[in-house]
Design a protein around this motif. Structure first.
Motif, PDB file in Angstrom:
ATOM      1  N   PHE A 133      -9.446   6.328   2.552  1.00 45.53           N
ATOM      2  CA  PHE A 133      -8.862   5.803   3.776  1.00 45.53           C
ATOM      3  C   PHE A 133      -8.112   6.911   4.511  1.00 45.53           C
ATOM      4  CE2 PHE A 133      -9.105   2.436   0.630  1.00 45.53           C
ATOM      5  CZ  PHE A 133      -9.776   1.434   1.324  1.00 45.53           C
ATOM      6  N   SER A 137      -4.005   7.585  -0.709  1.00 44.90           N
ATOM      7  CA  SER A 137      -5.121   6.826  -0.146  1.00 44.90           C
ATOM      8  C   SER A 137      -6.254   7.671   0.411  1.00 44.90           C
ATOM      9  CB  SER A 137      -4.591   5.948   0.996  1.00 44.90           C
ATOM     10  OG  SER A 137      -3.957   6.774   1.979  1.00 44.90           O
ATOM     11  N   ARG A 173      -5.346   1.721   4.535  1.00 44.92           N
ATOM     12  CA  ARG A 173      -5.710   1.018   3.296  1.00 44.92           C
ATOM     13  C   ARG A 173      -5.128  -0.392   3.287  1.00 44.92           C
ATOM     14  NH1 ARG A 173      -4.039   4.122  -2.038  1.00 44.92           N
ATOM     15  NH2 ARG A 173      -1.954   3.769  -1.189  1.00 44.92           N
ATOM     16  N   SER A 180       0.810  -1.207   0.000  1.00 47.16           N
ATOM     17  CA  SER A 180       0.000   0.000   0.000  1.00 47.16           C
ATOM     18  C   SER A 180       0.846   1.260   0.000  1.00 47.16           C
ATOM     19  CB  SER A 180      -0.932   0.004   1.218  1.00 47.16           C
ATOM     20  OG  SER A 180      -1.802   1.106   1.214  1.00 47.16           O
ATOM     21  N   GLY A 219      -6.943   5.383  -6.408  1.00 46.66           N
ATOM     22  CA  GLY A 219      -6.941   6.315  -5.283  1.00 46.66           C
ATOM     23  C   GLY A 219      -6.784   7.725  -5.806  1.00 46.66           C
TER      24      GLY A 219
END
Length: 500
Positions: free
Chosen positions: A476, A472, A482, A367, A391
């Motif tokens: 998130f 993200s 995430r 991530s 994203g």
């Protein structure tokens, strides 16, 4: 301003800061550290931020007790106070921010926390700085470097854009032996006098082009956003004392070294995933070797460690290890300490992290791959991939990534606000690759839909890789949240599958 100070450029650790009026722009971790230490030195401090939180309010109350003025509210940074000698800005602030633009108009110097820290070093015990920047891999490389330095018996810290705020490190009553300093382009933009012992630019690729936006209608000859981003990265090499380490696979980093104004005697040292030439570090068979910091580098190489000593064989991870090793060797660290430090190092979470393996499918959380260059490096570590991406693209493009990775792609699962940017690149350059779009809805367990979709595309022997190529914050709290959501959804999917 104090009578014995004729300008802020003369200010340092032993200067008389009484009467020096400083505005600290931004009250995050680095802003608080700057304000706190400026108060300790006797400056008159005003700290400004557009947002507040319980933690910020508590810190503000403490600093106000010590004599600071702290304003935390929307609009607090709209106006620059009249009587200001210096602005110290947090790194995320663009020069176009109203407060900084007004400072420039009035000729008020603007420093970043890094510039402040460099000036506040204890010149009786000035810990050398080993500095790291690049589009990707900065944190991992700095943490590897800290591990190596610690293995050498040195009191070292990872500071700057990671770990301890750099102002706190240089003001520590117990001096460090050496600092491993991670620097972003934002931090480097506001740094003017730093002279690192050695420095590296790991790589250069499109990122933060929202911060470095092209000027609309700019005439020919005005630097593009990408050119300004590269120029800020290149500042790390200015005044380097020992070694400018660069990536032999990235010509842009070599060009930066060629253009840098360094201290006489500083060397250029390349790192490569191939066999190194004399003066460089690289790979021979399964060994990381040094042909830069040994006497007989023209005809021999010093073994640093094996590929098996590293936590991951992924090419970008190995490249980071070589860069960290080169900086440490430039500092005089032994081969054994390099080996021991790299053996001991384990990357933080969400960096090529193994989540699970089930039904012949491996699930990987990367991530932290928040831009296309990082995602491309991650994809290159696996042969057959179901790629989870999307994203906030931050103005980046994905054409080069898709062209490089399309033969590895079993399928793609897209989520997030800017997923269409990736979908467009896939339609142009990999039209036969199956793509599933799960949307950008924050509700309804989006990662569960992602994982279920990815599982439907994957075959035995494949890797499902979360390497989003994007930030993200659209869905998130951060890249860690995430990655955690992905891992939780993977474990939930496997548990449900095992029950059927």
């Amino acid at each position: 301003m104090a009578d014995d100070v004729t300008g802020v450029d003369r200010l340092g650790r032993t200067s008389d800061w009484s009467g020096v009026r400083v505005v600290v722009a931004g009250f995050g971790v680095s802003g608080y550290a700057a304000a706190d230490n400026l108060l300790f030195l006797g400056a008159q401090v005003t700290a400004l931020d557009e947002t507040t939180s319980e933690e910020k309010a508590e810190k503000a109350q403490l600093l106000e007790t010590l004599g600071a003025t702290v304003r935390l509210a929307p609009g607090a940074t709209d106006v620059l106070p009249e009587d200001v000698d210096l602005v110290v800005t947090s790194p995320g602030w663009s020069p176009t921010a109203p407060l900084l633009a007004r400072a420039a108009e009035r000729g008020v110097p603007v420093w970043g926390e890094v510039e402040l820290a460099w000036r506040l070093r204890d010149l009786a015990h000035p810990a050398p700085w080993l500095a790291v920047t690049g589009t990707n891999g900065k944190t991992t490389t700095v943490q590897m470097l800290q591990s190596i330095l610690t293995a050498a018996g040195l009191r070292a810290a990872a500071v700057g854009n990671v770990g301890l705020p750099i102002v706190e490190a240089v003001m520590d009553p117990e001096p460090y032996d050496v600092l491993a300093v991670e620097l972003s382009s934002f931090q480097l933009h506001y740094t003017h006098s730093m002279s690192a012992e050695s420095a590296v630019v790991l790589n250069l690729a499109e990122d933060h082009l929202d911060w470095y936006a092209d000027e609309p209608g700019a005439p020919s000859g005005v630097p593009t956003g990408m050119e300004r981003y590269a120029a800020d990265k290149a500042r790390i090499y200015e005044r380097v004392q020992r070694a400018c380490v660069y990536n032999l696979a990235d010509p842009a980093t070599e060009a930066m070294v060629r253009e840098a104004d360094v201290v006489e005697g500083a060397r250029a040292v390349g790192f490569t995933l191939g066999t190194p030439s004399s003066g460089d570090v690289g790979i021979v068979d399964d060994l990381l070797v040094d042909r830069a910091f040994i006497e007989d580098r023209g005809s021999s190489a010093a073994e640093l460690c094996t590929l098996a000593d590293l936590a991951s064989p992924a090419p970008h991870f190995v490249a980071n290890a070589l860069a960290a090793a080169a900086l440490a060797r430039a500092h005089g660290v032994s081969q054994q300490a390099v080996r021991d430090g790299l053996r001991a190092f384990r990357p933080d979470g969400h960096r090529i992290a193994h989540v699970a393996e089930s039904q012949g499918v491996t699930w990987i959380d990367d991530s932290k791959a928040t831009n296309p260059h990082a995602a491309q490096s991650s994809l290159g570590a696996f042969e057959h991939v179901v790629w989870v991406a999307g994203g906030l693209a931050k103005g980046a493009r994905f054409d080069d990534l898709v062209l490089a990775a399309r033969d590895r792609l079993r399928g793609v699962v897209l989520l997030g606000r800017d997923r269409a940017v990736i979908a467009d690149a896939l339609s142009r350059h990999a039209p036969d690759v199956p793509v599933i779009d799960v949307g950008a809805d924050e509700t309804g367990a989006p990662m569960e839909r992602v994982v279920d979709a990815a599982a439907g595309l994957a075959r035995s022997g494949d890797t499902v890789l979360l390497a989003p190529g994007c930030a993200s914050m659209d869905m998130f709290l951060n890249y860690g949240a995430r990655g955690d959501a992905f891992a939780d959804a993977v474990h939930s999917h496997i548990a449900r599958h095992d029950q059927t």
